[in-house]
Design an enzyme around this catalytic site. Structure first.
Site, mmCIF file in Angstrom:
data_model
loop_
_atom_site.group_PDB
_atom_site.id
_atom_site.type_symbol
_atom_site.label_atom_id
_atom_site.label_comp_id
_atom_site.label_asym_id
_atom_site.label_seq_id
_atom_site.Cartn_x
_atom_site.Cartn_y
_atom_site.Cartn_z
ATOM 1 C CB ILE A 60 -1.035 0.054 1.164
ATOM 2 C CG1 ILE A 60 -0.357 -0.017 2.528
ATOM 3 C CG2 ILE A 60 -2.106 -1.019 0.999
ATOM 4 C CD1 ILE A 60 -1.264 0.429 3.674
ATOM 5 C CB THR A 123 -7.070 0.234 17.235
ATOM 6 O OG1 THR A 123 -6.918 -0.155 18.589
ATOM 7 C CG2 THR A 123 -6.029 1.301 16.941
ATOM 8 C CG ASP A 124 -9.800 -0.273 21.923
ATOM 9 O OD1 ASP A 124 -8.705 -0.604 21.412
ATOM 10 O OD2 ASP A 124 -10.362 -0.955 22.810
ATOM 11 C CD GLU A 125 -4.068 -1.259 21.138
ATOM 12 O OE1 GLU A 125 -2.891 -0.880 21.230
ATOM 13 O OE2 GLU A 125 -4.389 -2.448 20.963
ATOM 14 C CE1 TYR A 150 -1.776 -1.163 15.320
ATOM 15 C CE2 TYR A 150 -2.594 -1.014 17.573
ATOM 16 C CZ TYR A 150 -2.809 -1.283 16.229
ATOM 17 O OH TYR A 150 -4.061 -1.668 15.801
ATOM 18 C CE LYS A 154 -5.032 1.158 12.734
ATOM 19 N NZ LYS A 154 -5.235 0.521 11.390
HETATM 20 P P1 NAD Z 1 -2.734 -8.563 10.932
HETATM 21 O O1 NAD Z 1 -1.381 -8.134 11.388
HETATM 22 O O2 NAD Z 1 -3.198 -9.944 11.240
HETATM 23 O O3 NAD Z 1 -2.828 -8.414 9.335
HETATM 24 C C1 NAD Z 1 -2.337 -7.300 8.659
HETATM 25 C C2 NAD Z 1 -2.329 -7.623 7.165
HETATM 26 O O4 NAD Z 1 -1.889 -6.453 6.461
HETATM 27 C C3 NAD Z 1 -1.380 -8.759 6.780
HETATM 28 O O5 NAD Z 1 -1.997 -9.628 5.880
HETATM 29 C C4 NAD Z 1 -0.212 -8.028 6.127
HETATM 30 O O6 NAD Z 1 0.467 -8.825 5.162
HETATM 31 C C5 NAD Z 1 -0.894 -6.833 5.507
HETATM 32 N N1 NAD Z 1 0.015 -5.690 5.323
HETATM 33 C C6 NAD Z 1 0.854 -5.151 6.255
HETATM 34 N N2 NAD Z 1 1.557 -4.139 5.712
HETATM 35 C C7 NAD Z 1 1.135 -4.022 4.424
HETATM 36 C C8 NAD Z 1 1.475 -3.154 3.367
HETATM 37 N N3 NAD Z 1 2.399 -2.201 3.513
HETATM 38 N N4 NAD Z 1 0.853 -3.316 2.179
HETATM 39 C C9 NAD Z 1 -0.080 -4.299 1.996
HETATM 40 N N5 NAD Z 1 -0.443 -5.150 2.970
HETATM 41 C C10 NAD Z 1 0.170 -5.008 4.174
HETATM 42 O O7 NAD Z 1 -3.731 -7.470 11.468
HETATM 43 P P2 NAD Z 1 -5.231 -7.642 12.025
HETATM 44 O O8 NAD Z 1 -5.157 -8.045 13.435
HETATM 45 O O9 NAD Z 1 -6.020 -8.419 11.061
HETATM 46 O O10 NAD Z 1 -5.703 -6.120 11.993
HETATM 47 C C11 NAD Z 1 -6.329 -5.573 10.838
HETATM 48 C C12 NAD Z 1 -6.637 -4.111 11.088
HETATM 49 O O11 NAD Z 1 -7.473 -3.991 12.224
HETATM 50 C C13 NAD Z 1 -5.408 -3.258 11.368
HETATM 51 O O12 NAD Z 1 -5.589 -2.023 10.724
HETATM 52 C C14 NAD Z 1 -5.413 -3.088 12.868
HETATM 53 O O13 NAD Z 1 -4.805 -1.871 13.256
HETATM 54 C C15 NAD Z 1 -6.910 -3.083 13.156
HETATM 55 N N6 NAD Z 1 -7.287 -3.546 14.498
HETATM 56 C C16 NAD Z 1 -6.932 -4.800 14.911
HETATM 57 C C17 NAD Z 1 -7.340 -5.251 16.167
HETATM 58 C C18 NAD Z 1 -7.026 -6.643 16.648
HETATM 59 O O14 NAD Z 1 -7.452 -6.992 17.756
HETATM 60 N N7 NAD Z 1 -6.349 -7.476 15.890
HETATM 61 C C19 NAD Z 1 -8.075 -4.407 17.002
HETATM 62 C C20 NAD Z 1 -8.390 -3.121 16.548
HETATM 63 C C21 NAD Z 1 -8.014 -2.712 15.285
HETATM 64 P P1 TYD Z 2 -2.161 -7.897 22.634
HETATM 65 O O1 TYD Z 2 -2.817 -9.139 22.135
HETATM 66 O O2 TYD Z 2 -0.743 -7.646 22.234
HETATM 67 O O3 TYD Z 2 -3.111 -6.692 22.226
HETATM 68 P P2 TYD Z 2 -3.000 -5.112 22.633
HETATM 69 O O4 TYD Z 2 -1.727 -4.853 23.311
HETATM 70 O O5 TYD Z 2 -3.041 -4.474 21.280
HETATM 71 O O6 TYD Z 2 -4.175 -4.844 23.475
HETATM 72 O O7 TYD Z 2 -2.213 -7.892 24.224
HETATM 73 C C1 TYD Z 2 -3.421 -7.992 24.937
HETATM 74 C C2 TYD Z 2 -3.089 -7.838 26.417
HETATM 75 O O8 TYD Z 2 -2.308 -8.975 26.832
HETATM 76 C C3 TYD Z 2 -2.248 -6.620 26.746
HETATM 77 O O9 TYD Z 2 -2.623 -6.128 28.024
HETATM 78 C C4 TYD Z 2 -0.836 -7.162 26.792
HETATM 79 C C5 TYD Z 2 -1.032 -8.557 27.349
HETATM 80 N N1 TYD Z 2 -0.043 -9.566 26.901
HETATM 81 C C6 TYD Z 2 0.611 -10.363 27.854
HETATM 82 O O10 TYD Z 2 0.390 -10.259 29.073
HETATM 83 N N2 TYD Z 2 1.506 -11.290 27.402
HETATM 84 C C7 TYD Z 2 1.790 -11.437 26.085
HETATM 85 O O11 TYD Z 2 2.645 -12.305 25.734
HETATM 86 C C8 TYD Z 2 1.105 -10.629 25.126
HETATM 87 C C9 TYD Z 2 1.383 -10.773 23.648
HETATM 88 C C10 TYD Z 2 0.186 -9.706 25.587
#
Ligand code: NAD
Ligand code: TYD
Length: 338
Positions: A60, A123-125, A150, A154
């Protein structure tokens, strides 16, 4: 209708593509993903030969690759990101590059190609950290206060998306959701890492005192929220999306997983805390409920159990991800913990 999904080979993106193709089999989907360590086309095996689905390997941050993927697209759903907080602490630069610059490249192309909607997954973060034992929650009016590289990246992307809406009248929507869990999550995130470690008879690293709180959202509930925002959401608006959980600590989450797997609590290993660790997240999702009729349908306890079952039944899927590179990351992050 033709959708461009960025990051569709990742955890939430692949769940979204599978969800969408089931709900709307006549729509076309283009999945643009550069396949970082987190991208995995195996998640999409069941649709790879469907003529309505097309995968494009592209980054991207690259305007020509993005322009090529954008041809004839009506709606963009933008998931692509570097997504793991701990990796952003070890090395922030790819986060700024993909999450900020990559989003801007996509926005430029969306304006040029006059797409009907740019939906940004955030994200809520971005809102920072709440305190324990306090009843407050994040909502759409909470001021931004990101505290990790991170979440800062975002937040930067959210600001750009809103700026393009104001400056170039790009029809945007944003969802800020809480921590997702479910199938196909890379085993670096807490729940996926904990389940897979326990299945391998390895200890589960718990940061600090383990009393950190996250708001857990089952990934399919998230996909349905995006669907409703695309279909019924108001252009220019932001919607917060959260789970049904009462406050639940990381330690309690692990205890639940251990109980499901009938393992002893001595598998918990308290390790050094994450720097700048946000204490508590909680999301007020009353706006999307009132305006669009969405609410989470999957309870934490039941779907945690089903998620554990999924990882139990799909060992090949996650074992293949625990590569040499993964082990190197694990060592850098957790030291000699085994
Ligand atoms: P993920 O890390 O599992 O997947 C990210 C995907 O993006 C991968 O397939 C990766 O190859 C692709 N990607 C990364 N950089 C790229 C680039 N430069 N060009 C093209 N593709 C690229 O992430 P996820 O957990 O599925 O999260 C998806 C979205 O949701 C993200 O924007 C993340 O910030 C947001 N989000 C995730 C969570 C969560 O709990 N996982 C919570 C809130 C928001
Ligand atoms: P994570 O899955 O990394 O999500 P985020 O930090 O984006 O919320 O972590 C979820 C919670 O778990 C966070 O409070 C950090 C904690 N955590 C651990 O205690 N041990 C671990 O190995 C990881 C990856 C996360």
């Amino acid at each position: 209708m033709k959708l461009l999904v960025t990051g569709g080979a990742g955890f939430i993106g692949s769940n979204f593509i599978l969800y969408w193709m089931k709900q709307y089999p006549n729509d076309e989907i283009v999945n643009l993903d550069c396949l970082t360590y987190a991208g995995n086309l195996e998640n999409l095996k069941s649709v790879e030969n469907n003529p309505k689905y097309k995968f494009i390997k592209g980054n991207i941050v690259n305007p020509s690759e993005v322009d090529a993927a954008m041809q004839g697209v009506d709606i963009i759903v933008h998931f692509a990101a570097e997504s793991h907080v701990d990796r952003s602490i070890l090395g922030p630069q790819p986060f700024t590059l993909t999450n900020v610059l990559g989003t801007q490249v996509l926005l430029d192309s969306a304006v040029k190609n006059k797409v009907r909607r740019f939906h940004h997954i955030s994200t809520d973060e971005v809102f920072g950290s709440l305190t324990l034992n306090d009843k407050s929650k994040f909502n759409e009016r909470t001021p931004y206060n990101p505290r990790s590289p991170y979440s800062a990246s975002k937040a930067g992307s959210d600001h750009l998306v809103r700026a393009y809406s104001e400056t170039y009248e790009l029809p945007i929507t944003i969802t800020n959701c809480s921590n997702n869990f479910g199938p196909y999550q890379f085993p670096e995130k807490f729940i996926a890492l904990a389940i897979t470690n326990i299945l391998e008879d390895k200890k589960v690293p718990v940061y600090g005192d383990g009393l950190y709180v996250r708001d857990w959202l089952y990934v399919e509930d998230h996909c349905r929220a995006i669907d409703m925002v695309l279909k019924k959401g108001k252009v220019g608006e932001t919607y917060c999306v959260g789970g049904v959980t009462e406050d639940i600590s990381n330690l309690d989450v692990i205890k639940k997983i251990l109980k499901i797997l009938e393992k002893n609590e001595d598998m918990i290993e308290f390790v050094k805390d994450r720097p700048g660790h946000d204490r508590r997240y909680a999301v007020d999702w009353s706006k999307i409920e009132k305006e669009l009729g969405w609410k989470p349908l999957h309870s934490f306890d039941e779907w945690l159990k089903k998620t554990v079952e999924w990882y139990k039944n799909n060992e090949e899927w996650w074992k293949r991800l625990k590569t040499k590179k993964y082990q190197e990351y694990y060592k850098e992050q957790y030291g000699d913990l085994d």
